[in-house]
Design a protein around this motif. Structure first.
Motif, PDB file in Angstrom:
ATOM      1  N   VAL A  35       9.716   0.870 -16.500  1.00  0.00           N
ATOM      2  CA  VAL A  35      10.622   1.874 -15.941  1.00  0.00           C
ATOM      3  C   VAL A  35      10.006   2.398 -14.651  1.00  0.00           C
ATOM      4  CG1 VAL A  35      11.745   4.091 -16.286  1.00  0.00           C
ATOM      5  CG2 VAL A  35      11.471   2.541 -18.211  1.00  0.00           C
ATOM      6  N   GLN A  36      10.825   2.513 -13.605  1.00  0.00           N
ATOM      7  CA  GLN A  36      10.407   3.105 -12.333  1.00  0.00           C
ATOM      8  C   GLN A  36      11.258   4.340 -12.063  1.00  0.00           C
ATOM      9  OE1 GLN A  36      10.739   0.345  -9.102  1.00  0.00           O
ATOM     10  NE2 GLN A  36       9.493  -1.226 -10.092  1.00  0.00           N
ATOM     11  N   ALA A  37      10.647   5.332 -11.461  1.00  0.00           N
ATOM     12  CA  ALA A  37      11.377   6.531 -11.090  1.00  0.00           C
ATOM     13  C   ALA A  37      10.936   6.964  -9.702  1.00  0.00           C
ATOM     14  CB  ALA A  37      11.129   7.650 -12.087  1.00  0.00           C
ATOM     15  N   GLY A  38      11.905   7.161  -8.820  1.00  0.00           N
ATOM     16  CA  GLY A  38      11.640   7.647  -7.476  1.00  0.00           C
ATOM     17  C   GLY A  38      12.502   8.849  -7.194  1.00  0.00           C
ATOM     18  N   LYS A  39      12.573   9.250  -5.941  1.00  0.00           N
ATOM     19  CA  LYS A  39      13.384  10.398  -5.572  1.00  0.00           C
ATOM     20  C   LYS A  39      14.860  10.074  -5.758  1.00  0.00           C
ATOM     21  CE  LYS A  39      14.162  13.696  -1.811  1.00  0.00           C
ATOM     22  NZ  LYS A  39      13.834  14.043  -0.405  1.00  0.00           N
TER      23      LYS A  39
ATOM     24  N   ASP B 186      10.492  -4.281  -1.811  1.00  0.00           N
ATOM     25  CA  ASP B 186       9.614  -3.581  -2.747  1.00  0.00           C
ATOM     26  C   ASP B 186       8.167  -3.953  -2.444  1.00  0.00           C
ATOM     27  OD1 ASP B 186       8.490  -2.248  -4.865  1.00  0.00           O
ATOM     28  OD2 ASP B 186       9.290  -3.565  -6.419  1.00  0.00           O
ATOM     29  N   VAL B 187       7.328  -2.951  -2.199  1.00  0.00           N
ATOM     30  CA  VAL B 187       5.894  -3.162  -2.011  1.00  0.00           C
ATOM     31  C   VAL B 187       5.162  -2.145  -2.870  1.00  0.00           C
ATOM     32  CG1 VAL B 187       6.053  -4.117   0.313  1.00  0.00           C
ATOM     33  CG2 VAL B 187       5.844  -1.655   0.025  1.00  0.00           C
ATOM     34  N   GLY B 188       4.040  -2.579  -3.469  1.00  0.00           N
ATOM     35  CA  GLY B 188       3.320  -1.642  -4.321  1.00  0.00           C
ATOM     36  C   GLY B 188       2.070  -2.234  -4.911  1.00  0.00           C
ATOM     37  N   ALA B 189       1.518  -1.522  -5.881  1.00  0.00           N
ATOM     38  CA  ALA B 189       0.308  -1.942  -6.580  1.00  0.00           C
ATOM     39  C   ALA B 189       0.493  -1.713  -8.071  1.00  0.00           C
ATOM     40  CB  ALA B 189      -0.912  -1.165  -6.077  1.00  0.00           C
ATOM     41  N   ASN B 190      -0.057  -2.618  -8.857  1.00  0.00           N
ATOM     42  CA  ASN B 190       0.040  -2.556 -10.313  1.00  0.00           C
ATOM     43  C   ASN B 190      -1.365  -2.523 -10.921  1.00  0.00           C
ATOM     44  OD1 ASN B 190       1.879  -3.055 -12.818  1.00  0.00           O
ATOM     45  ND2 ASN B 190       0.204  -4.518 -13.043  1.00  0.00           N
ATOM     46  N   TRP B 191      -1.591  -1.581 -11.821  1.00  0.00           N
ATOM     47  CA  TRP B 191      -2.895  -1.441 -12.471  1.00  0.00           C
ATOM     48  C   TRP B 191      -2.732  -1.576 -13.973  1.00  0.00           C
ATOM     49  CZ3 TRP B 191      -5.260   3.809 -14.063  1.00  0.00           C
ATOM     50  CH2 TRP B 191      -6.505   3.599 -14.669  1.00  0.00           C
TER      51      TRP B 191
ATOM     52  N   LYS C  33       2.281   1.468 -12.168  1.00  0.00           N
ATOM     53  CA  LYS C  33       2.470   0.974 -10.808  1.00  0.00           C
ATOM     54  C   LYS C  33       2.965   2.093  -9.899  1.00  0.00           C
ATOM     55  CE  LYS C  33       5.274  -2.289 -11.997  1.00  0.00           C
ATOM     56  NZ  LYS C  33       6.212  -3.431 -11.934  1.00  0.00           N
ATOM     57  N   ALA C  34       2.729   1.896  -8.617  1.00  0.00           N
ATOM     58  CA  ALA C  34       3.203   2.823  -7.600  1.00  0.00           C
ATOM     59  C   ALA C  34       3.535   2.019  -6.360  1.00  0.00           C
ATOM     60  CB  ALA C  34       2.145   3.879  -7.291  1.00  0.00           C
ATOM     61  N   GLY C  35       4.553   2.460  -5.631  1.00  0.00           N
ATOM     62  CA  GLY C  35       4.928   1.712  -4.442  1.00  0.00           C
ATOM     63  C   GLY C  35       6.073   2.352  -3.696  1.00  0.00           C
TER      64      GLY C  35
END
Length: 199
Positions: free
Chosen positions: A46-50, A155-160, A169-171
């Motif tokens: 699940v991703q959540a942004g503004k 979409d660009v980001g990083a996954n840990w 993840k964040a991006g």
């Protein structure tokens, strides 16, 4: 007196039958191995942004070989969409490059409901065993979009991977549906945080 019969001896018949069965067994085993490999790579995140949310479910390793996933993304004020994707990734050491295609149902706030078929490319790099950075782009021009003028997604980001199976993840993500009147429905446009499980 020895009688010669036209029938094949039973031992020879069994031998030929066993040889044929070995080929069938090998084909079945290979199919089962491929199915098991895909079944062992299931992910949910699940991703959540503004003012937007995205839910994704995938099958297969997205960084090696063939994989499939589906998602639903919703903006508070710009509309929503649902899509299904197939992609193939080529691992090259710590780097993985991919090509794929999405079939997307579009429901923008301004514009008409319609469909889009969006080809795309992506790249991912494992900078550490538990950290990967990634980027991808999918787009559909007017010729591959119905009801609206175009669709594009970046979409660009990083996954840990915190610990198996949990990852965060964040991006930055942008999803845009342009209507035939030229209005840009930005279903996603900004930073996001996400979390998921991979089995």
């Amino acid at each position: 007196m020895v009688t010669v019969s036209g029938k094949m001896p039973k031992t020879l018949s069994y031998f030929k039958w066993w040889q044929k069965m070995k080929k069938y067994k090998a084909a079945v085993a290979a199919t089962l191995m491929l199915a098991a490999g895909a079944a062992n790579a299931i992910s949910m995140d699940v991703q959540a942004g503004k003012k937007y949310t995205d839910i994704n479910i995938g099958v297969g390793d997205p960084y090696s070989g063939l994989s499939f996933d589906g998602n639903w993304a919703r903006s508070d004020h710009q509309g929503q969409l649902g899509g299904a994707r197939a992609k193939f990734a080529f691992p090259l050491g710590p780097v993985s490059a991919s090509v794929g295609g999405k079939a997307i149902y579009l429901d923008p706030e301004v514009g008409k409901k319609g469909m889009a078929v969006a080809p795309g490319v992506g790249v991912a790099w494992s900078i550490l065993p538990s950290v990967r950075v990634y980027g991808e782009f999918y787009g559909a021009p007017s010729g591959l979009t119905s009801g609206n003028d175009s669709y594009k997604e970046a979409d660009v980001g990083a996954n840990w991977t915190v610990f198996a199976p949990l990852n965060v993840k964040a991006g930055y993500r942008k999803i845009e549906v342009e209507s035939n009147s030229g209005h840009e429905n930005r279903i996603a446009d900004g930073a996001y945080l996400g979390a998921g499980l991979s089995f």
